[in-house]
Design a protein around this motif. Structure first.
Motif, PDB file in Angstrom:
ATOM      1  N   VAL A   1       0.818  -1.210   0.000  1.00  0.00           N
ATOM      2  CA  VAL A   1       0.000   0.000   0.000  1.00  0.00           C
ATOM      3  C   VAL A   1       0.853   1.261   0.000  1.00  0.00           C
ATOM      4  O   VAL A   1       0.334   2.367  -0.161  1.00  0.00           O
ATOM      5  N   CYS A   2       2.154   1.101   0.207  1.00  0.00           N
ATOM      6  CA  CYS A   2       3.043   2.256   0.192  1.00  0.00           C
ATOM      7  C   CYS A   2       4.341   1.877  -0.501  1.00  0.00           C
ATOM      8  O   CYS A   2       4.719   0.702  -0.563  1.00  0.00           O
ATOM      9  N   ARG A   3       5.012   2.875  -1.030  1.00  0.00           N
ATOM     10  CA  ARG A   3       6.309   2.638  -1.650  1.00  0.00           C
ATOM     11  C   ARG A   3       7.384   2.534  -0.577  1.00  0.00           C
ATOM     12  O   ARG A   3       7.272   3.182   0.462  1.00  0.00           O
ATOM     13  N   PRO A   4       8.393   1.699  -0.817  1.00  0.00           N
ATOM     14  CA  PRO A   4       9.436   1.501   0.203  1.00  0.00           C
ATOM     15  C   PRO A   4      10.107   2.811   0.614  1.00  0.00           C
ATOM     16  O   PRO A   4      10.033   3.826  -0.078  1.00  0.00           O
ATOM     17  N   ASP A   5      10.729   2.759   1.767  1.00  0.00           N
ATOM     18  CA  ASP A   5      11.504   3.863   2.319  1.00  0.00           C
ATOM     19  C   ASP A   5      10.626   5.019   2.755  1.00  0.00           C
ATOM     20  O   ASP A   5       9.754   4.843   3.600  1.00  0.00           O
ATOM     21  N   ARG A   6      10.762   6.172   2.154  1.00  0.00           N
ATOM     22  CA  ARG A   6      10.141   7.379   2.696  1.00  0.00           C
ATOM     23  C   ARG A   6       8.622   7.273   2.768  1.00  0.00           C
ATOM     24  O   ARG A   6       8.015   7.644   3.774  1.00  0.00           O
ATOM     25  N   ASP A   7       7.979   6.756   1.727  1.00  0.00           N
ATOM     26  CA  ASP A   7       6.523   6.666   1.702  1.00  0.00           C
ATOM     27  C   ASP A   7       6.017   5.767   2.827  1.00  0.00           C
ATOM     28  O   ASP A   7       5.076   6.110   3.546  1.00  0.00           O
ATOM     29  N   CYS A   8       6.646   4.596   2.989  1.00  0.00           N
ATOM     30  CA  CYS A   8       6.216   3.678   4.040  1.00  0.00           C
ATOM     31  C   CYS A   8       6.538   4.219   5.430  1.00  0.00           C
ATOM     32  O   CYS A   8       5.781   3.988   6.380  1.00  0.00           O
ATOM     33  N   ARG A   9       7.656   4.916   5.566  1.00  0.00           N
ATOM     34  CA  ARG A   9       7.974   5.495   6.876  1.00  0.00           C
ATOM     35  C   ARG A   9       6.939   6.535   7.285  1.00  0.00           C
ATOM     36  O   ARG A   9       6.543   6.611   8.447  1.00  0.00           O
ATOM     37  N   ARG A  10       6.527   7.339   6.327  1.00  0.00           N
ATOM     38  CA  ARG A  10       5.500   8.346   6.631  1.00  0.00           C
ATOM     39  C   ARG A  10       4.181   7.677   7.016  1.00  0.00           C
ATOM     40  O   ARG A  10       3.527   8.069   7.996  1.00  0.00           O
TER      41      ARG A  10
END
Length: 287
Positions: free
Chosen positions: A46-55
């Motif tokens: 549901v989210c892109r790895p790294d920054r997107d998923c961290r947010r």
């Protein structure tokens, strides 16, 4: 109990603020909660790895804390005050139309947003039946019963007698509630993909629909920002569930996925959705 009732009177925006702090405290505490949340979220797609998923992870931590603290006002405020927290509905007219046509109604509510408010909203108007499994803590069980069994709501055991009660309610053209994303008990489910991973999925919805012709709906209680309350969403399942159990379970999981993708931060990612219950075959035995 008096102390909890006093906390329940605190305005929802302030309670949600406390909930954000509580969510971080739980996340940072020792245990499997944080790791499971991270793993399930990152593997879901549901989210892109790294920054997107961290947010999204940070948002999920905040929302998970809100989900806990808001149980107090939902369970302990007077019923009419709880109903005031429902600010809006989307698609609820489809449920009303099904009732007007004399059909039973199955509300399929995943662990998303304030799902506890859905049954209270419906039971304020019409008879509603749902299963209930007492928690290990007696105090929590007492709170759950006080909070859930109001209006025209009836709670039944999570056993064969409970299933019979759900079936009887649908035959009376009433409504029932089902949590579709719980791990089924061994022998009562099938393995079906959920966000790309095999999950042992209950088959009860398809069975009840075939036997009664009930109308089924995915429902979600979106948590509005700044403690403004909740918006209820109802999405018709559409045509009848397939006869094949695995195909029906897949359809249920796909419907849950669609709702989660709309409100990903409000889903309970910390739940151990992919465990193998006792008595269940391994996933490869059913694929």
């Amino acid at each position: 109990m008096l102390f909890l009732k006093l906390i329940a009177r605190v305005p929802l925006p302030l309670l949600h603020g406390f909930g954000i702090v509580f969510g971080w405290l739980v996340y940072l505490a020792p245990g499997r909660h944080a790791q499971r949340m991270r793993d399930n979220l990152s593997a879901s797609g549901v989210c892109r790895p790294d920054r997107d998923c961290r947010r999204l992870l940070r948002q999920t931590i905040r929302e998970s804390g809100k989900a806990v603290v808001e149980l107090l006002p939902v369970w302990l405020r007077p019923h009419e005050r709880v109903l005031e927290l429902v600010r809006d509905t989307r698609g609820w007219e489809h449920i009303d139309a099904a009732r007007a046509a004399g059909r039973g109604v199955i509300l399929i509510a995943p662990h998303l947003g304030c799902f506890e408010v859905i049954n209270l909203y419906y039971a304020a108007r019409h008879p509603f039946t749902a299963m209930y499994k007492p928690p290990r803590q007696p105090m929590l069980g007492k709170l759950m019963l006080m909070g859930r069994q109001r209006g025209q709501a009836t709670l039944v055991p999570t056993d064969l007698s409970g299933v019979r009660a759900l079936l009887a309610a649908l035959k009376r053209h009433e409504a029932i509630g089902i949590l579709p994303d719980q791990v089924a008990t061994g022998g009562d489910g099938v393995w079906a993909p959920f966000f790309g991973r095999p999950a042992y999925t209950p088959t009860l919805v398809a069975s009840l629909q075939r036997k009664t012709g009930a109308a089924a709906f995915f429902v979600a209680a979106e948590r509005l920002s700044w403690g403004r309350g909740y918006r209820l969403h109802a999405i018709p399942v559409g045509e009848a569930m397939p006869d094949d159990k695995t195909a029906a379970a897949l359809r249920i999981n796909q419907g849950v996925e669609a709702i989660v993708r709309r409100f990903p931060a409000q889903y309970m990612w910390s739940y151990n959705r992919y465990k193998r219950p006792g008595g269940a075959p391994p996933p490869e035995a059913t694929t």
